[in-house]
Every structure is written in C-alpha cells, then in structure tokens.
Design a protein around this motif. Structure first.
Motif, PDB file in Angstrom:
ATOM      1  N   SER A 227       9.160  13.024 -26.254  1.00  9.65           N
ATOM      2  CA  SER A 227       8.547  11.802 -25.718  1.00  9.65           C
ATOM      3  C   SER A 227       7.146  11.606 -26.270  1.00  9.65           C
ATOM      4  O   SER A 227       6.757  10.488 -26.624  1.00  9.65           O
ATOM      5  CB  SER A 227       8.502  11.862 -24.186  1.00  9.65           C
ATOM      6  N   MET A 228       6.371  12.707 -26.343  1.00 10.62           N
ATOM      7  CA  MET A 228       5.010  12.593 -26.858  1.00 10.62           C
ATOM      8  C   MET A 228       5.001  12.350 -28.368  1.00 10.62           C
ATOM      9  O   MET A 228       4.154  11.617 -28.885  1.00 10.62           O
ATOM     10  CB  MET A 228       4.220  13.857 -26.525  1.00 10.62           C
ATOM     11  N   THR A 229       5.960  12.973 -29.079  1.00  7.63           N
ATOM     12  CA  THR A 229       6.037  12.765 -30.531  1.00  7.63           C
ATOM     13  C   THR A 229       6.398  11.316 -30.848  1.00  7.63           C
ATOM     14  O   THR A 229       5.873  10.719 -31.780  1.00  7.63           O
ATOM     15  CB  THR A 229       7.080  13.710 -31.150  1.00  7.63           C
ATOM     16  N   GLY A 230       7.299  10.763 -30.053  1.00  6.09           N
ATOM     17  CA  GLY A 230       7.726   9.375 -30.271  1.00  6.09           C
ATOM     18  C   GLY A 230       7.086   8.397 -29.319  1.00  6.09           C
ATOM     19  O   GLY A 230       7.718   7.422 -28.898  1.00  6.09           O
ATOM     20  N   ILE A 231       5.818   8.639 -28.963  1.00  2.00           N
ATOM     21  CA  ILE A 231       5.154   7.821 -27.942  1.00  2.00           C
ATOM     22  C   ILE A 231       5.047   6.358 -28.360  1.00  2.00           C
ATOM     23  O   ILE A 231       5.105   5.457 -27.513  1.00  2.00           O
ATOM     24  CB  ILE A 231       3.751   8.401 -27.618  1.00  2.00           C
ATOM     25  N   ARG A 232       4.925   6.096 -29.662  1.00  2.82           N
ATOM     26  CA  ARG A 232       4.834   4.707 -30.110  1.00  2.82           C
ATOM     27  C   ARG A 232       6.132   3.962 -29.828  1.00  2.82           C
ATOM     28  O   ARG A 232       6.130   2.820 -29.368  1.00  2.82           O
ATOM     29  CB  ARG A 232       4.496   4.655 -31.606  1.00  2.82           C
ATOM     30  N   ALA A 233       7.262   4.637 -30.096  1.00  2.41           N
ATOM     31  CA  ALA A 233       8.563   4.020 -29.814  1.00  2.41           C
ATOM     32  C   ALA A 233       8.765   3.860 -28.311  1.00  2.41           C
ATOM     33  O   ALA A 233       9.337   2.858 -27.851  1.00  2.41           O
ATOM     34  CB  ALA A 233       9.688   4.863 -30.412  1.00  2.41           C
ATOM     35  N   VAL A 234       8.294   4.841 -27.548  1.00  2.00           N
ATOM     36  CA  VAL A 234       8.410   4.756 -26.084  1.00  2.00           C
ATOM     37  C   VAL A 234       7.707   3.513 -25.565  1.00  2.00           C
ATOM     38  O   VAL A 234       8.244   2.755 -24.759  1.00  2.00           O
ATOM     39  CB  VAL A 234       7.814   6.029 -25.423  1.00  2.00           C
ATOM     40  N   LYS A 235       6.477   3.275 -26.041  1.00  3.66           N
ATOM     41  CA  LYS A 235       5.713   2.115 -25.584  1.00  3.66           C
ATOM     42  C   LYS A 235       6.290   0.816 -26.140  1.00  3.66           C
ATOM     43  O   LYS A 235       6.334  -0.200 -25.441  1.00  3.66           O
ATOM     44  CB  LYS A 235       4.248   2.276 -25.999  1.00  3.66           C
ATOM     45  N   ALA A 236       6.740   0.861 -27.395  1.00  2.00           N
ATOM     46  CA  ALA A 236       7.254  -0.353 -28.028  1.00  2.00           C
ATOM     47  C   ALA A 236       8.508  -0.861 -27.325  1.00  2.00           C
ATOM     48  O   ALA A 236       8.708  -2.072 -27.200  1.00  2.00           O
ATOM     49  CB  ALA A 236       7.547  -0.086 -29.498  1.00  2.00           C
ATOM     50  N   PHE A 237       9.352   0.047 -26.857  1.00  2.00           N
ATOM     51  CA  PHE A 237      10.613  -0.349 -26.225  1.00  2.00           C
ATOM     52  C   PHE A 237      10.589  -0.175 -24.703  1.00  2.00           C
ATOM     53  O   PHE A 237      11.625  -0.125 -24.069  1.00  2.00           O
ATOM     54  CB  PHE A 237      11.771   0.452 -26.833  1.00  2.00           C
ATOM     55  N   ARG A 238       9.371  -0.049 -24.150  1.00  2.00           N
ATOM     56  CA  ARG A 238       9.172   0.003 -22.701  1.00  2.00           C
ATOM     57  C   ARG A 238      10.067   1.057 -22.041  1.00  2.00           C
ATOM     58  O   ARG A 238      10.742   0.786 -21.048  1.00  2.00           O
ATOM     59  CB  ARG A 238       9.424  -1.379 -22.084  1.00  2.00           C
ATOM     60  N   LYS A 239      10.047   2.242 -22.601  1.00  2.00           N
ATOM     61  CA  LYS A 239      10.873   3.321 -22.059  1.00  2.00           C
ATOM     62  C   LYS A 239      10.119   4.208 -21.065  1.00  2.00           C
ATOM     63  O   LYS A 239      10.622   5.247 -20.644  1.00  2.00           O
ATOM     64  CB  LYS A 239      11.414   4.197 -23.205  1.00  2.00           C
ATOM     65  N   GLU A 240       8.910   3.797 -20.693  1.00  2.00           N
ATOM     66  CA  GLU A 240       8.120   4.633 -19.790  1.00  2.00           C
ATOM     67  C   GLU A 240       8.862   4.911 -18.484  1.00  2.00           C
ATOM     68  O   GLU A 240       8.932   6.064 -18.031  1.00  2.00           O
ATOM     69  CB  GLU A 240       6.762   3.980 -19.472  1.00  2.00           C
ATOM     70  N   LYS A 241       9.418   3.860 -17.878  1.00  2.00           N
ATOM     71  CA  LYS A 241      10.072   4.034 -16.572  1.00  2.00           C
ATOM     72  C   LYS A 241      11.344   4.865 -16.682  1.00  2.00           C
ATOM     73  O   LYS A 241      11.534   5.818 -15.900  1.00  2.00           O
ATOM     74  CB  LYS A 241      10.385   2.652 -15.956  1.00  2.00           C
ATOM     75  N   PRO A 242      12.267   4.548 -17.641  1.00  2.00           N
ATOM     76  CA  PRO A 242      13.449   5.426 -17.790  1.00  2.00           C
ATOM     77  C   PRO A 242      13.071   6.871 -18.111  1.00  2.00           C
ATOM     78  O   PRO A 242      13.688   7.802 -17.595  1.00  2.00           O
ATOM     79  CB  PRO A 242      14.209   4.777 -18.962  1.00  2.00           C
ATOM     80  N   ASN A 243      12.036   7.042 -18.960  1.00  2.00           N
ATOM     81  CA  ASN A 243      11.584   8.404 -19.280  1.00  2.00           C
ATOM     82  C   ASN A 243      11.049   9.107 -18.043  1.00  2.00           C
ATOM     83  O   ASN A 243      11.268  10.304 -17.842  1.00  2.00           O
ATOM     84  CB  ASN A 243      10.501   8.364 -20.361  1.00  2.00           C
ATOM     85  N   GLU A 244      10.289   8.343 -17.230  1.00  2.00           N
ATOM     86  CA  GLU A 244       9.746   8.919 -15.999  1.00  2.00           C
ATOM     87  C   GLU A 244      10.864   9.398 -15.088  1.00  2.00           C
ATOM     88  O   GLU A 244      10.795  10.481 -14.501  1.00  2.00           O
ATOM     89  CB  GLU A 244       8.894   7.862 -15.297  1.00  2.00           C
ATOM     90  N   GLN A 245      11.923   8.573 -14.967  1.00  4.18           N
ATOM     91  CA  GLN A 245      13.049   8.948 -14.109  1.00  4.18           C
ATOM     92  C   GLN A 245      13.795  10.156 -14.663  1.00  4.18           C
ATOM     93  O   GLN A 245      14.144  11.089 -13.929  1.00  4.18           O
ATOM     94  CB  GLN A 245      14.001   7.761 -13.959  1.00  4.18           C
ATOM     95  N   HIS A 246      14.018  10.151 -15.989  1.00  6.60           N
ATOM     96  CA  HIS A 246      14.731  11.275 -16.604  1.00  6.60           C
ATOM     97  C   HIS A 246      13.923  12.559 -16.510  1.00  6.60           C
ATOM     98  O   HIS A 246      14.445  13.628 -16.174  1.00  6.60           O
ATOM     99  CB  HIS A 246      15.036  10.957 -18.069  1.00  6.60           C
ATOM    100  N   PHE A 247      12.613  12.452 -16.791  1.00  6.80           N
ATOM    101  CA  PHE A 247      11.748  13.632 -16.704  1.00  6.80           C
ATOM    102  C   PHE A 247      11.667  14.133 -15.260  1.00  6.80           C
ATOM    103  O   PHE A 247      11.661  15.341 -15.015  1.00  6.80           O
ATOM    104  CB  PHE A 247      10.352  13.290 -17.225  1.00  6.80           C
ATOM    105  N   GLY A 248      11.620  13.189 -14.322  1.00  6.74           N
ATOM    106  CA  GLY A 248      11.618  13.576 -12.912  1.00  6.74           C
ATOM    107  C   GLY A 248      12.868  14.349 -12.537  1.00  6.74           C
ATOM    108  O   GLY A 248      12.815  15.317 -11.768  1.00  6.74           O
ATOM    109  N   GLY A 249      14.010  13.925 -13.100  1.00  9.05           N
ATOM    110  CA  GLY A 249      15.252  14.653 -12.848  1.00  9.05           C
ATOM    111  C   GLY A 249      15.215  16.056 -13.416  1.00  9.05           C
ATOM    112  O   GLY A 249      15.677  17.017 -12.778  1.00  9.05           O
ATOM    113  N   LEU A 250      14.647  16.195 -14.635  1.00  8.84           N
ATOM    114  CA  LEU A 250      14.527  17.519 -15.246  1.00  8.84           C
ATOM    115  C   LEU A 250      13.586  18.413 -14.431  1.00  8.84           C
ATOM    116  O   LEU A 250      13.855  19.605 -14.246  1.00  8.84           O
ATOM    117  CB  LEU A 250      14.008  17.390 -16.686  1.00  8.84           C
ATOM    118  N   VAL A 251      12.483  17.830 -13.968  1.00 10.02           N
ATOM    119  CA  VAL A 251      11.549  18.592 -13.134  1.00 10.02           C
ATOM    120  C   VAL A 251      12.221  19.023 -11.835  1.00 10.02           C
ATOM    121  O   VAL A 251      12.041  20.148 -11.359  1.00 10.02           O
ATOM    122  CB  VAL A 251      10.283  17.759 -12.829  1.00 10.02           C
TER     123      VAL A 251
END
Length: 601
Positions: A227-251
């Motif tokens: 996620s940090m390596t591809g942070i530009r793609a994350v922001k460009a495609f508004r993946k912050e919320k899905p990433n937050e949910q997925h990371f929350g599940g992993l945590v």
C-alpha cells in the motif's frame, strides 16, 4: 468416498513429510550458524554448569547449618556456623560473577549469529534470479528481513539464555533433592506427570497458534508495504477506504490469534502455580510426619521444601521463552526456505572469456514458458547482427519483453539456445554478461544518493568529466544543472526530487556510461513527454551508435530510429523489415503506423 478418503490420507502424509523436511531444513540452518561459534558455546556451557551448581547448593548449606552448625553454636562452637555462612555468601558472590560472564558470552554468541543470518539473507536474496523476485513479493522479502529476524533476535538476546539456565537449574535442583531426601524427590517425580501433560498440551496449542500468528503478521506487513509502495495509485483510484477496511480485517485477524495465545498462557501459568503449590504441600505434609517421628531433620525438610518450590520457578520463565521460541521457530522456517532457494539462472562454473563483445545476438530454436503460465515463445529463431538497431512491436503479451529478458539472461530458455557472439549465454559469466548487455526498463529506479552517484552505477570508477559527458550525450545535463545542487542533488528514494521523465534520462546517462555492446530499451521512453522524447531521441542516436540495440516501444516515434522492425504476435515474428518497408506493406505494422499518424492529426 473411499477415493476421497485416500486422497485426504495422502495429503496428510504429504503435509507430515513436508513438515519434517521443513524442520530438518531449519535445524541445518541453525547448525551452520552455531558451528563457527562452538568454542564460545562450550565456554558458556562450562560457566552455566558451575554457576548453577553453586546456586543450587544454597538450600543444602541451609540444611547443614540448621541440622549441624546451629546445635554446635548452642554449646558455644560458632566456627562451623561461621564457616557455613561464609561458604554460602561466597557461593552467592561467585554465582553472580559467573552468571554475568555467562550472559556476556551468550550475548556475543547471539549477536554473532544474528549478524551472520542477516548478512546471509541480504547477500542471498541479491543473488537470486529475477524469477524469484517476481514470484516472491517485496513485502514477503521485507518481512523475512525485518519481523522474522527480529523474532529470532528476541529469542537469542534473552530467551535462549533463560532456557539454558532454567533447564540446568531444574536438573540440578532435582538431583540435589534426590541426594538429600529421596522420598521428597519421589513426590516431585509424581508431580512431573501432570506437569508433563499440561506442558505438552500447551506446546501443541501454542505451536499451531504461533504459526497462524506469523502468517497473519506476514500478511499484515506485506499489505502495508504494498500500500505504501503504491500510494500514488491508492490515492489516484480512491482506494483509501477499501484499504482501510482490508487492513482492519488483517489487524483483527492478528489480534484474534494473539488473544488466543494469551488465553493459552492464562491457563498454563495458573496450572504451573497450582501444581507447584500442591507439590510443596505434599513435601511439607509427608516430611512433617517424618520430622515428628525423628527420621528427618528440620534442616533437611526446609531444604526439601525450598528445592520443591524452586524447581517450578523456571517453568514460568520457560513458558515465556516458549512464546519467543514458537515465533522464532516459525520465522527460522521461513528464512531457511528463502536461503534454500537456488537461482533459476545460475552462474556457470567454467565460463568462457569475453573481454569485449561485438554484440551479435542469435536465437536458435528457442522456446520459453513461465512456470505459472503457457508457452510465450514458440520455436523462435532470430539473428541480430552486431551494431544493428531493431524495434520490437506488437500487442501486449506478444513476447517482446520476454525476448528482452532472455537476451539479458534474467531467464533461461525452456528449450533452445540464446547466443552472444556465438557463445551460449549460459557459458558466459554473469559478470561479463552484465557488462556487455544492459537493459533500461520503463521504471527507472534511482537509489538514495546524488544524481552523479546514480549515473556512476554504469561505471563506478567514472570521473566527474565522464559523468557530465554521459548526461550531455542523452540530453540530461541542462535539467540536472537546474536542480538545487546540480549533480550533487540527493534524488531520495525513487527519485523524489525529479520527475518520471527526468529519472529516465538519468537512467539513459547511466547506460551510456556503462558502454555495453548490447543495449535493451524496454518501454524506456514511455514516461517522457513529447519535448523530452524528442530531446532523448537525439541523445539515443549517440547512445545507440556502434552497438546492438533492441527497442521495445508502443510509440512509433521511438521505432523510427530503428533500422529494422520485428512485429511479434503470440510468440512469433510475423513481419520483419525496415520501418519504411513495413509501413507501406499493408500488414500489421502498417495499420499501427496509420493509427499513430492519425492520432497526431
């Protein structure tokens, strides 16, 4: 049903066999780390044996003082009591000193092992082929080098010495109890039955728990790194919320495994305390009756109670150690797996001498397929004369990049031979091949350091004059001089201070400085804007002059500098000719050329 059952049994046997192999692999790695340090380890063992023996002697000295020295003191003879106290204090002081030296020796051994293992991981992962790094994600490699090594480091820095000291203490304590009072030792022996059952249950449960925890931890780190390596793609495609949910599940998964492990310790620790207290009570009860009968001295009973109580003290430390051990054992298995990986493109043992290549490349009956997919190149034959610039054109998946990777020997062909100046690439040392064949890819990676240092990667001993000349040759000099510190500007990781097009220009300067016989440009101009591309094309004419060049590009403006064009489709060359010939032939390239011309209009 029977067939299904058989498959399950075979799968179970396979898993057991694989587990045994993994454990054996980890033991081999551990042995290789310990072998160079055997002298220090033997010295540490001698220290812990002597210090533990002195530590265990305390209750026996107390028993002697109560049963022998005190009665003599009552009649005026204080010498025995004084000598007993002196010996007791001397043993305590010597125990402290020896324990200090033991901890120092084990700390040095632990750090030496960790240093060796960390270096092995870094050196080995660099040696592994591109195929490994494309298959084994960067996040997983980072997890091996960080969290896994940290788990082993935690075990070596404290847990291992606690285990050795604790285990030795329990052994010596049981031996001392056997010598002073065999009947109390028998009670302790009986107590080992429920202790063994509880410990075995704890071992099995935590073993599974820590394996699951390490997998969850690895997934967590891997997703974070990606996620940090591809942070530009994350922001460009508004993946912050899905990433937050997925990371929350992993945590949450990681937290759940930790909670289960804590629950196991919550059962094991009170169980140890209960068994220990029952054992002490039994020794006191049966010993008390014997004291009343006059068959046992009060001093010996006191020592027996102390030994019975102290016997269980290290068990809690060992339980805590087991926490670190399970985590470290799982980490060692993963690290040993990486270290066991062999380069899929190994360096030849008896390489041919290649002092200066002309650059003639040929493919003879080459077939290639990736381990995870179908055939990419099919019975491929190609001859590229020295000094010729060819362009590879075709749709995505046609095999263009695969062909370039075979010339660079990032992969070996499944069948057939790729040659440079008539020599099979597998007969040329990687050192010579990397000197003569250089690839510039779409992602122009810049390392932390100055612009000049990044250009010098092409020739580490290059002078400042040579670096500037290389930059001028590819049209990079002017923008470099506009940077805050010119050639000494720190580009930071991934070229944070320069644009994508500027990074590509720096990579061209690096390739120019390397002066290879064969240069491969794999979509190397795709990140350039039109003015930059025109500037680079001027520099490319200088860069490509006198050397063999393979250009992979979708931009036909880049293809125009080639003297020969190969159009690829499904792993085969379907058109071969000059740009002018193919643009007028009415074939695949002509259609691509017309579409490109129309786009300009």
């Amino acid at each position: 049903m029977s067939l299904h059952g058989t498959n399950d049994e075979e799968r179970t046997d396979l898993n057991k066999e694989e587990s045994r192999y993994v454990r054996a692999r980890s033991r081999r790695l551990l042995g290789s780390l310990l072998l160079p340090l055997r002298a220090r380890i033997l010295w540490a063992v001698a220290l812990v044996v002597v210090s533990t023996a002195l530590r265990v002697s305390g209750p026996a000295l107390i028993a002697f003082g109560i049963d022998s020295a005190l009665p003599k003191a009552l009649v005026g003879d204080y010498s025995t009591l004084g000598l007993t106290v002196f010996v007791y204090l001397s043993a305590a002081i010597l125990t402290a000193l020896l324990t200090y030296y033991f901890l120092m020796v084990t700390a040095r051994v632990s750090q030496a092992m960790l240093f060796d293992l960390r270096n092995r991981m870094f050196v080995h992962t660099q040696k592994l082929s591109v195929e490994f790094h494309e298959r084994y994600t960067a996040g997983r490699v980072i997890a091996r080098q960080t969290s896994d090594l940290e788990s082993i480091g935690e075990l070596l820095s404290g847990g291992l010495s606690e285990l050795v000291v604790g285990g030795m203490f329990m052994l010596f304590t049981a031996g001392a109890l056997l010598l002073i009072d065999p009947q109390s030792f028998l009670i302790l022996l009986i107590a080992l039955i429920p202790l063994g059952i509880l410990t075995r249950w704890f071992q099995v449960k935590t073993n599974r728990g820590y394996r699951a925890q390490r997998v969850a931890s690895s997934r967590l780190i891997q997703f974070f790194v990606e996620s940090m390596t591809g942070i530009r793609a994350v922001k460009a495609f508004r993946k912050e919320k899905p990433n937050e949910q997925h990371f929350g599940g992993l945590v949450e998964d990681y937290r759940g495994y930790n909670a289960k492990l804590i629950q196991l310790f919550g059962i094991y620790d009170p169980g140890l305390i209960f068994i220990g207290n029952v054992t002490v009570a039994a020794v006191l009860l049966f010993g008390g009756f014997r004291v009343l009968e006059g068959s046992l001295g009060i001093g010996v009973l006191t020592a027996a109670i102390l030994y019975a109580r102290r016997f269980f003290d290290p068990m809690e430390e060992i339980a805590i150690f087991y926490n670190s051990y399970q985590s470290a054992a799982s980490a060692l298995e993963k690290i040993s797996g990486v270290l066991e990986e062999e380069p899929s493109v190994p360096d030849t043992r008896n390489p041919v001498t290649l002092k200066s290549a002309e650059g003639r490349v040929s493919f003879e009956g080459v077939e290639f397929k990736y381990s995870t997919g179908g055939t990419v190149l099919q019975k491929f034959d190609l001859e590229i004369p020295a000094g010729q610039t060819i362009a590879l054109v075709g749709t995505t998946g046609a095999g263009k990049s695969t062909l370039a990777k075979l010339i660079s020997r990032f992969y070996d062909p499944t069948e057939g031979v790729v040659r440079l100046d008539g020599h099979d690439l597998q007969e040329i040392s990687n050192h010579d091949l990397r000197r003569e064949v250089v690839m510039v890819t779409q992602e122009a990676y810049l390392f932390s350091g100055s612009v000049a240092e990044n250009i010098q990667l092409g020739k580490p001993d290059a002078t400042e004059t040579e670096v500037i000349a290389a930059a001028k040759a590819v049209g990079a000099h002017e923008f470099i001089m506009r940077l805050p510190d010119g050639y000494q500007t720190d580009v930071n990781k991934r070229g944070g201070r320069v644009s994508a097009g500027q990074r590509q220009l720096i990579s061209f300067a690096r390739a120019f400085l390397a002066n290879p016989a064969v240069l491969i440009l794999d979509e190397a101009t795709s990140s350039l804007d039109i003015p930059s591309e025109r500037l680079v094309q001027q520099g490319l004419k200088t860069l490509l002059k006198g050397r063999t060049a393979v250009i992979i590009a979708h931009r036909l403006s880049t293809v125009s500098i080639a003297s020969r064009v190969l159009v690829m489709e499904h792993g085969k060359v379907i058109e071969d000719g000059t740009p002018d010939q193919l643009s007028k032939s009415g074939g695949k390239f002509a259609a691509l050329y017309k579409a490109w011309r129309d786009s300009l209009v």
